[in-house]
Design an enzyme around this catalytic site. Sequence first.
Site, PDB file in Angstrom:
ATOM      1  N   ASP A 153       0.839  -1.202   0.000  1.00 35.22           N
ATOM      2  CA  ASP A 153       0.000   0.000   0.000  1.00 35.22           C
ATOM      3  C   ASP A 153       0.874   1.252   0.000  1.00 35.22           C
ATOM      4  OD1 ASP A 153       1.005  -0.248   2.541  1.00 35.22           O
ATOM      5  OD2 ASP A 153      -0.894   0.064   3.584  1.00 35.22           O
ATOM      6  N   GLU A 154       2.032   1.160  -0.654  1.00 35.00           N
ATOM      7  CA  GLU A 154       2.971   2.271  -0.719  1.00 35.00           C
ATOM      8  C   GLU A 154       3.140   2.741  -2.161  1.00 35.00           C
ATOM      9  OE1 GLU A 154       6.546   0.822   1.073  1.00 35.00           O
ATOM     10  OE2 GLU A 154       5.844   1.234   3.109  1.00 35.00           O
TER      11      GLU A 154
END
Length: 233
Positions: A153-154
Amino acid sequence: HPDDRAATMHQAARVTAGELQRHFRNRYIHRDGHSVDIQWSARWLPEYGVRIGVAHEVTELRRNERELEHRASHDILTGLPNRHHLYTELQYAIAHAAETGDGLAVLYLDLDGFKEVNDRGGHGTGDRVLREVGQRLQQGLRQGDLVARVGGDEFVAVLPGCRDSRAARIIADDLRARLGSPCTLPDGPFRPDASIGIAFFPRDGTDAETLLAHADRAMYMAKRRRQERLEKG
């Protein structure tokens, strides 16, 4: 194809100049308007003063090659550039900024509360949210900027020409605002949000690895400050 004409003439000249055999590709425009990829094997026969060429259509092969090239440099889930592509583009951006002095900023984004999405709806729902986040980030950047997915989720955004913290913060705040619109999950809405760290060339680093590491640390500091504010109420 007009874009291949000069390269084709160059290859033909090399054959005529005496090179025994040349293998090359170019494109032709079909009479119905679409582009066709051609693989050539050309040979110069000086004793006869002629050039012989054998052509094979490789349009489907070239399409498959382009798809493999895209998969190697892009994230399958979101379609965004992957970490490898990011490093390549960031190195180009650093070289350009060093030459022109135009400035360069790197934003490192980590989604807040994303574990809740997977817990509520499973990984399929999480994947849908990640795709939506990727689209919103792309829509929120300027022409010439780049956003890549570098982890679960980066995400990382590269902002060429951004030389001061105020301009970078305006873009970061706009991205957070775009992310904040609710995503519809099976059990109700979810509002994505992100902690964002910023690094500047050359102040925070002069190579891709150092800039990314600095932006990553700044992101975790921002996340910790937000958590502390929430705990204090």
